[in-house]
Design a protein around this motif. Sequence first.
Motif, PDB file in Angstrom:
ATOM      1  N   ALA B 391       0.850  -1.201   0.000  1.00  0.00           N
ATOM      2  CA  ALA B 391       0.000   0.000   0.000  1.00  0.00           C
ATOM      3  C   ALA B 391       0.872   1.233   0.000  1.00  0.00           C
ATOM      4  O   ALA B 391       2.065   1.170   0.284  1.00  0.00           O
ATOM      5  N   GLY B 392       0.258   2.358  -0.349  1.00  0.00           N
ATOM      6  CA  GLY B 392       0.884   3.649  -0.129  1.00  0.00           C
ATOM      7  C   GLY B 392       2.009   3.989  -1.080  1.00  0.00           C
ATOM      8  O   GLY B 392       2.116   3.438  -2.186  1.00  0.00           O
ATOM      9  N   LEU B 393       2.828   4.929  -0.631  1.00  0.00           N
ATOM     10  CA  LEU B 393       3.896   5.478  -1.468  1.00  0.00           C
ATOM     11  C   LEU B 393       5.257   5.245  -0.841  1.00  0.00           C
ATOM     12  O   LEU B 393       6.244   5.812  -1.297  1.00  0.00           O
ATOM     13  N   HIS B 394       5.308   4.437   0.211  1.00  0.00           N
ATOM     14  CA  HIS B 394       6.602   4.198   0.848  1.00  0.00           C
ATOM     15  C   HIS B 394       6.622   2.783   1.406  1.00  0.00           C
ATOM     16  O   HIS B 394       5.579   2.141   1.569  1.00  0.00           O
ATOM     17  N   VAL B 395       7.835   2.312   1.714  1.00  0.00           N
ATOM     18  CA  VAL B 395       7.975   0.993   2.315  1.00  0.00           C
ATOM     19  C   VAL B 395       9.102   1.072   3.338  1.00  0.00           C
ATOM     20  O   VAL B 395      10.044   1.846   3.176  1.00  0.00           O
ATOM     21  N   VAL B 396       8.949   0.295   4.417  1.00  0.00           N
ATOM     22  CA  VAL B 396      10.002   0.216   5.417  1.00  0.00           C
ATOM     23  C   VAL B 396      10.837  -1.026   5.127  1.00  0.00           C
ATOM     24  O   VAL B 396      10.308  -2.129   5.023  1.00  0.00           O
ATOM     25  N   LEU B 397      12.132  -0.835   4.965  1.00  0.00           N
ATOM     26  CA  LEU B 397      13.045  -1.943   4.708  1.00  0.00           C
ATOM     27  C   LEU B 397      13.799  -2.259   5.993  1.00  0.00           C
ATOM     28  O   LEU B 397      14.594  -1.452   6.485  1.00  0.00           O
ATOM     29  N   ARG B 398      13.528  -3.454   6.556  1.00  0.00           N
ATOM     30  CA  ARG B 398      14.243  -3.861   7.775  1.00  0.00           C
ATOM     31  C   ARG B 398      15.664  -4.245   7.404  1.00  0.00           C
ATOM     32  O   ARG B 398      15.894  -4.998   6.453  1.00  0.00           O
ATOM     33  N   LEU B 399      16.607  -3.729   8.166  1.00  0.00           N
ATOM     34  CA  LEU B 399      18.030  -3.980   7.911  1.00  0.00           C
ATOM     35  C   LEU B 399      18.577  -4.922   8.983  1.00  0.00           C
ATOM     36  O   LEU B 399      17.999  -5.018  10.080  1.00  0.00           O
ATOM     37  N   PRO B 400      19.692  -5.563   8.704  1.00  0.00           N
ATOM     38  CA  PRO B 400      20.344  -6.333   9.771  1.00  0.00           C
ATOM     39  C   PRO B 400      20.641  -5.421  10.958  1.00  0.00           C
ATOM     40  O   PRO B 400      20.980  -4.242  10.770  1.00  0.00           O
ATOM     41  N   PRO B 401      20.508  -5.935  12.177  1.00  0.00           N
ATOM     42  CA  PRO B 401      20.689  -5.113  13.374  1.00  0.00           C
ATOM     43  C   PRO B 401      22.003  -4.335  13.349  1.00  0.00           C
ATOM     44  O   PRO B 401      23.046  -4.873  12.964  1.00  0.00           O
ATOM     45  N   GLY B 402      21.910  -3.071  13.732  1.00  0.00           N
ATOM     46  CA  GLY B 402      23.111  -2.247  13.859  1.00  0.00           C
ATOM     47  C   GLY B 402      23.627  -1.654  12.561  1.00  0.00           C
ATOM     48  O   GLY B 402      24.696  -1.047  12.540  1.00  0.00           O
TER      49      GLY B 402
END
Lengths: 466, 466
Positions: B391-402
């Motif tokens: 959905a929407g116009l953005h996405v959150v990309l989870r990164l490796p910790p730190g």
Amino acid sequence: MANSWATLGVDLHLEPTGPGVRRGLTDALREAVRTGRLAPGTRLPSSRTLAADLGIARNTVAEAYADLVAEGWLTARQGSGTRVADRAITPPNPAAPRPRERSRPAHDLLPGLPDLASFPRAEWLKAARRALAAAPNQALDYGDPRGRVELRTALAGYLARARGVRTDPDRILICAGISHGLRILSALLRARGASTIAVESYGLHVHWDLLADTGLRTVPLPFDERGTNPGELTDEAAVLLTPAHQFPMGGTLHRDRRAAVVDWARRTGGLVVEDDYDGEFRYDRQPVGALQGLDPDHVVYAGTASKSLAPGLRLAWLVLPAGLMEEAAKAKGAADTCGALDQLTLAEFLTSGAYDRHVRAARLRYRRRRDALVAELARRAPQVHATGIAAGLHVVLRLPPGTEQETLRAAAWQGLAVHGLHRYQHPEATVERRDALVVGYGTPSDHAWSGALDALCAALPESPTA
Amino acid sequence: MANSWATLGVDLHLEPTGPGVRRGLTDALREAVRTGRLAPGTRLPSSRTLAADLGIARNTVAEAYADLVAEGWLTARQGSGTRVADRAITPPNPAAPRPRERSRPAHDLLPGLPDLASFPRAEWLKAARRALAAAPNQALDYGDPRGRVELRTALAGYLARARGVRTDPDRILICAGISHGLRILSALLRARGASTIAVESYGLHVHWDLLADTGLRTVPLPFDERGTNPGELTDEAAVLLTPAHQFPMGGTLHRDRRAAVVDWARRTGGLVVEDDYDGEFRYDRQPVGALQGLDPDHVVYAGTASKSLAPGLRLAWLVLPAGLMEEAAKAKGAADTCGALDQLTLAEFLTSGAYDRHVRAARLRYRRRRDALVAELARRAPQVHATGIAAGLHVVLRLPPGTEQETLRAAAWQGLAVHGLHRYQHPEATVERRDALVVGYGTPSDHAWSGALDALCAALPESPTA
């Protein structure tokens, strides 16, 4: 609470004296009609009876009635008294503060509006097409809180040429009307710790209320035949003036006083706010240049498209002293930037020359109306005098002493919406009593103008047909 | 003040700890560049050196540097360190708070913008022509502070159909953006004596700042895999939520929590403010209906044309509970009503079906971009996960910790403007540390999109080309 009032079943919270009585009464009556507690057709007590019941002046009641007739909530007919209007049962605008659309009098001579029928629709659309074709994509972004640079650039050139304003685009802030500009300045002054602003003895309650709402006390300056007297300015943070065309009295500020107010600002660091609401419209000569040109570092110039084009555009501008922009942009906030497309269109309208052409045509139209009004008065109501310079969209008609209220009542009977001068007087002003009407001749469309003028003449005291 | 800092000749007023350090440092550096105290080309001390000199965390300095690189004030190149950008000498927007136009990165993946190149200029002009041809003269008047009735009527129909909003035109207030709407609500709540408003753990600083500026303390609610948890709501005056698509985390509010927040509002008389900023854009299914539909008497719905069309229009709307309109119109004031012509044009755009057509085309465009992004990540950066609903116009990309900070630095080296998730975290939120990027895929134009995606992949940790 006395008889007839209690009979109407209306709650009324009134201060017993002072300038708030009339407004309180007007508001209470309007609310009672709006909510249906006073049913359509209900006959109101005579102003004499109600005034006696409430223990207030009869004129106060008469003025409140006249206001509500002008707004369309009540009707007044000779012989049948004052009644709640039939159409008042479904007001189109229940929640709107001071909505104009509610009022549909037969003849509208309220000041403050240009002739909306002459808005240059086709030219405006042409400018919109050109502006949108030329605009970079970036123009559709959130944008600069100061406003589009295209408009600020066009205005800097126009204001220098037409009004003698000294500025560059970086010192112009686009806002949604002069009231909006005043709210920005008011927030800026409050943030600096200011508590008072000097104003003129005559002006707009909507401005004074807006300043008061942000916590600035308004202190009226004396007024005489040379206009507003800045001699009593001391440590006020700012002064709000209409130097080119005092609203509503219609004079220009005398040149000695222009100099005096700038001297005051330089001496004390105070700010002069120049409301140049109708600076384009002078009919007898070149308009006097903006006060801002005398000292761009101490004068904020405020102009608007509301009189030259239409208030519905919601486009106005502040020209700020260097160094004030950052505070002003902060006070404005990014939240309420004006629409980019209308800004780009006005920029195109200005640079293409369409604005100048429109203003020239409008100037001619209003000049003719004013001339016709003055000629008709000389013929039909020689005891009434048009005062002020030949300029703007309104004129103050001086009436024989003591006749303002009866004239307003007569106007209401004519279905004519018009204001008395006392409505524009600051509650704390100490000025001699002037009986007068403030007549907006810009408001009617061309075809409605002669009818409105006729109704006005019929309402004036001792006029042949009254 | 220690060596290298003093050498730069920059005044810096910093709180020694807390969330204000980074912002203070960023502001001080930006100001130094803007005013020329840090000349173009000047090499800044390494983040390690400056951090030691100032006695603050190295990450704080690195983050401030990365922010200013993204904004275009500094440049960072591997091997030559961080320098003041050449173009920074004449910033186009010296006085503007948070101006976007200043920033011209090579690739722009900042969230919050639609693709401005796809604004339907020709269709918009057609609608403007029809709207202006049909408009009564009265439409050019000061008008109703709630906004033009034509637009409120069109919106009432559209919002019912597209978002399940229950309303009528009399309960809609047009404003100049959701921020403007929030400021109106904030003033209304303050006038009622409110002092706190609950918000989400993740959101927009610009909203929290705006609420704080009017005197409302923002209190973050807990956040977990079901979204924001309203269980801790007690006597707050209101709660601000993004139920359909949490910003920026990207989930929908769980149905139990939707019910719980409405229960809270009914029980306490609190107000729910539903920010439905991008409700039109759901790609995998019909969007979840507006929370407002559950209880129109306790939920204020806020929508906007900023994501579906363009922010430059400055058009948004509040749908208010019955009885709140009068207070809201008062809090808004008549001073900054939106321009009538754009309102009429949007009304025509909605009723003619042009809006639906545009949204369908935009939905397809953004869905393709999102799909391409997810596919490219799976191929080139399998350790990075796109989270949230489609959905929407953005996405959150989870990164490796730190890895968030090093990724932001790598992005800056790629000339890529992108934000880390920590920037959207409320200062008082107690949430687990999440390293992530917030990627706005609506911002680039179609031709710039693949280059931006490429730069993103190159900046991600352990990606083949980094």
